[in-house]
Motif scaffolding. Structure first.
Motif, mmCIF file in Angstrom:
data_model
loop_
_atom_site.group_PDB
_atom_site.id
_atom_site.type_symbol
_atom_site.label_atom_id
_atom_site.label_comp_id
_atom_site.label_asym_id
_atom_site.label_seq_id
_atom_site.Cartn_x
_atom_site.Cartn_y
_atom_site.Cartn_z
ATOM 1 N N GLN A 1 7.508 7.046 10.907
ATOM 2 C CA GLN A 1 6.865 5.960 10.167
ATOM 3 C C GLN A 1 5.344 6.122 10.146
ATOM 4 O O GLN A 1 4.693 5.858 9.122
ATOM 5 C CB GLN A 1 7.232 4.614 10.799
ATOM 6 N N VAL A 2 4.767 6.557 11.268
ATOM 7 C CA VAL A 2 3.314 6.750 11.334
ATOM 8 C C VAL A 2 2.871 7.818 10.336
ATOM 9 O O VAL A 2 1.879 7.654 9.604
ATOM 10 C CB VAL A 2 2.888 7.130 12.770
ATOM 11 N N VAL A 3 3.608 8.940 10.300
ATOM 12 C CA VAL A 3 3.268 10.016 9.363
ATOM 13 C C VAL A 3 3.398 9.531 7.927
ATOM 14 O O VAL A 3 2.534 9.783 7.071
ATOM 15 C CB VAL A 3 4.166 11.243 9.615
ATOM 16 N N TRP A 4 4.476 8.825 7.635
ATOM 17 C CA TRP A 4 4.718 8.349 6.263
ATOM 18 C C TRP A 4 3.656 7.341 5.831
ATOM 19 O O TRP A 4 3.141 7.406 4.709
ATOM 20 C CB TRP A 4 6.106 7.717 6.204
ATOM 21 N N MET A 5 3.316 6.402 6.720
ATOM 22 C CA MET A 5 2.305 5.398 6.384
ATOM 23 C C MET A 5 0.938 6.045 6.198
ATOM 24 O O MET A 5 0.147 5.629 5.332
ATOM 25 C CB MET A 5 2.236 4.335 7.485
ATOM 26 N N GLY A 6 0.632 7.078 6.993
ATOM 27 C CA GLY A 6 -0.643 7.775 6.822
ATOM 28 C C GLY A 6 -0.743 8.425 5.459
ATOM 29 O O GLY A 6 -1.803 8.390 4.806
ATOM 30 N N PRO B 1 -3.793 11.224 5.964
ATOM 31 C CA PRO B 1 -2.727 12.024 6.578
ATOM 32 C C PRO B 1 -2.920 12.171 8.089
ATOM 33 O O PRO B 1 -4.033 12.346 8.578
ATOM 34 C CB PRO B 1 -2.838 13.375 5.871
ATOM 35 N N ILE B 2 -1.793 12.078 8.794
ATOM 36 C CA ILE B 2 -1.780 12.236 10.250
ATOM 37 C C ILE B 2 -0.833 13.386 10.584
ATOM 38 O O ILE B 2 0.289 13.443 10.075
ATOM 39 C CB ILE B 2 -1.317 10.944 10.946
ATOM 40 N N SER B 3 -1.284 14.288 11.425
ATOM 41 C CA SER B 3 -0.444 15.431 11.784
ATOM 42 C C SER B 3 0.729 14.973 12.642
ATOM 43 O O SER B 3 0.673 13.934 13.304
ATOM 44 C CB SER B 3 -1.269 16.474 12.541
ATOM 45 N N TRP B 4 1.778 15.797 12.629
ATOM 46 C CA TRP B 4 2.956 15.471 13.436
ATOM 47 C C TRP B 4 2.613 15.453 14.926
ATOM 48 O O TRP B 4 3.150 14.645 15.688
ATOM 49 C CB TRP B 4 4.071 16.485 13.169
ATOM 50 N N GLN B 5 1.727 16.336 15.332
ATOM 51 C CA GLN B 5 1.346 16.368 16.743
ATOM 52 C C GLN B 5 0.682 15.064 17.165
ATOM 53 O O GLN B 5 0.996 14.497 18.218
ATOM 54 C CB GLN B 5 0.394 17.540 17.005
#
Length: 367
Positions: free
Chosen positions: A26-31, A37-41
């Motif tokens: 959810q964090v990645v998608w919302m970014g 954009p937020i990296s997976w790490q």
């Protein structure tokens, strides 16, 4: 090593791991949706750093619920303890966020607020979640109690059934022993050598039937060996008045049946049938499969004027009681009069598919 770890640990660990993974997605998608954009790490670090702290907290709450469940008679005390525990969880969460902010940057680019503000946020986000964990812990504890209670009831029922079966066997054995010793006593004055042979057979018979280590179920072939010992005694006593005809299908020999279930039927056939005749009588013992059941029949000639026994003797009563305890309504004992006027007792008991398969294999090997 892993078998020693309680299953509740794995349940809690898997639950919060799955929750943290979903939150990271959810964090990645919302970014991406917000153009930041937020990296997976970063997402995984942020998510696991926050949610995995609930693993030890959930285990602690489960431990408290197990010792202080909310139930009748102790609800007020338990609620007080669990309320304090939920508040302690909030306090620990606030302290964790406050101390680890330099690592995880919980507030992003904004400066870390005072501890009071962090505590308020932790209360809003964590207090109800703590009570949700407490509720789930109650469900797990009560389910475990119910399961353990069911196991104990099953163990008690098994123990009671075994005790009842042993009592029935203890009732049956003296009955048979009394009749057998009477036969030996009669023969001592007529033929000492035959009496000696009867005593040898009786010793072998008692060694088998009165063994304290005897199982409730055993293969039909072992039960037939016991019956043969008994018939040897009766043949000596009755001489030519007793003729025995065996008709046992080989594929039935390995089927488990209740120990000492056939001997009392044979004994009744001789005592109440053949022994009362002046002319020779025939005792037929049959064994075969009828669909998914093993059918055992004991047929005997009777004296003129005899009627079918009512089935209220010790032997038949014990047999019926044991069948009810072992098989419920899936077994039956039937008394009939054949077309030839003989007395027939038929015993039908369940024969498992595994037993029939083993019997077939044994027969094929013998062939």
């Amino acid at each position: 090593m892993f078998k020693r770890i309680p299953s509740v640990f794995w349940i809690v660990l898997l639950w919060w791991t799955a929750y943290a993974l979903i939150f990271a997605i959810q964090v990645v998608w919302m970014g991406e949706q917000q153009g930041r954009p937020i990296s997976w790490q970063e997402a995984l670090q942020f998510s696991f750093g926050g949610w995995m702290t609930w693993v030890p907290l959930s285990l602690a709450l489960y431990w408290l619920v197990k010792r202080h469940p909310i139930e009748r008679g102790r609800s007020l005390r338990s609620i007080s303890i669990l309320m304090a525990s939920a508040l302690a969880v909030v306090l620990l969460r606030a302290a964790y966020v406050y101390l680890t902010n330099p690592v995880f940057a919980w507030y992003g680019d904004q400066p870390l607020p005072g501890f009071g503000s962090v505590l308020t946020t932790a209360f809003i986000n964590g207090f109800m979640l703590a009570w949700l964990v407490i509720g789930i812990a109650h469900a797990m504890v009560f389910y475990q109690r119910s399961h353990e209670r069911g196991q104990k009831v099953a163990e008690l029922e098994t123990s009671l059934t075994r005790t009842q079966l042993e009592a029935l066997r203890a009732q049956l054995n003296p009955h048979f022993l009394f009749n057998a010793l009477n036969s030996v006593a009669e023969m001592v004055h007529r033929d000492a050598e035959l009496a000696d042979r009867m005593l040898v057979s009786l010793a072998a018979l008692l060694r088998d039937s009165l063994s304290p280590e005897q199982d409730q179920l055993r293969p039909l072939r072992e039960e037939l060996a016991l019956v043969e010992h008994y018939l040897m005694i009766e043949k000596i006593r009755l001489s030519e008045r007793l003729q025995v005809v065996w008709d046992i299908r080989p594929d039935c020999l390995e089927v488990p049946i209740p120990a000492l279930i056939l001997q009392p039927l044979v004994e009744n056939a001789i005592v109440h049938g053949i022994a009362r005749r002046r002319s020779p009588g025939i005792l037929r013992v049959r064994g075969r499969f009828r669909d998914d059941r093993l059918s055992l029949e004991v047929e005997n000639s009777i004296a003129s004027g005899n009627t079918i026994a009512s089935g209220t003797g010790i032997g038949l009563q014990s047999t019926r009681s044991r069948l009810q305890l072992l098989y419920g309504d899936h077994a039956c004992l039937v008394l009939e009069r054949t077309e030839a006027g003989d007395h027939l007792v038929r015993l039908d008991i369940p024969a498992t598919s595994a037993a029939r398969s083993n019997a077939s294999v044994s027969r094929e090997s013998a062939e």
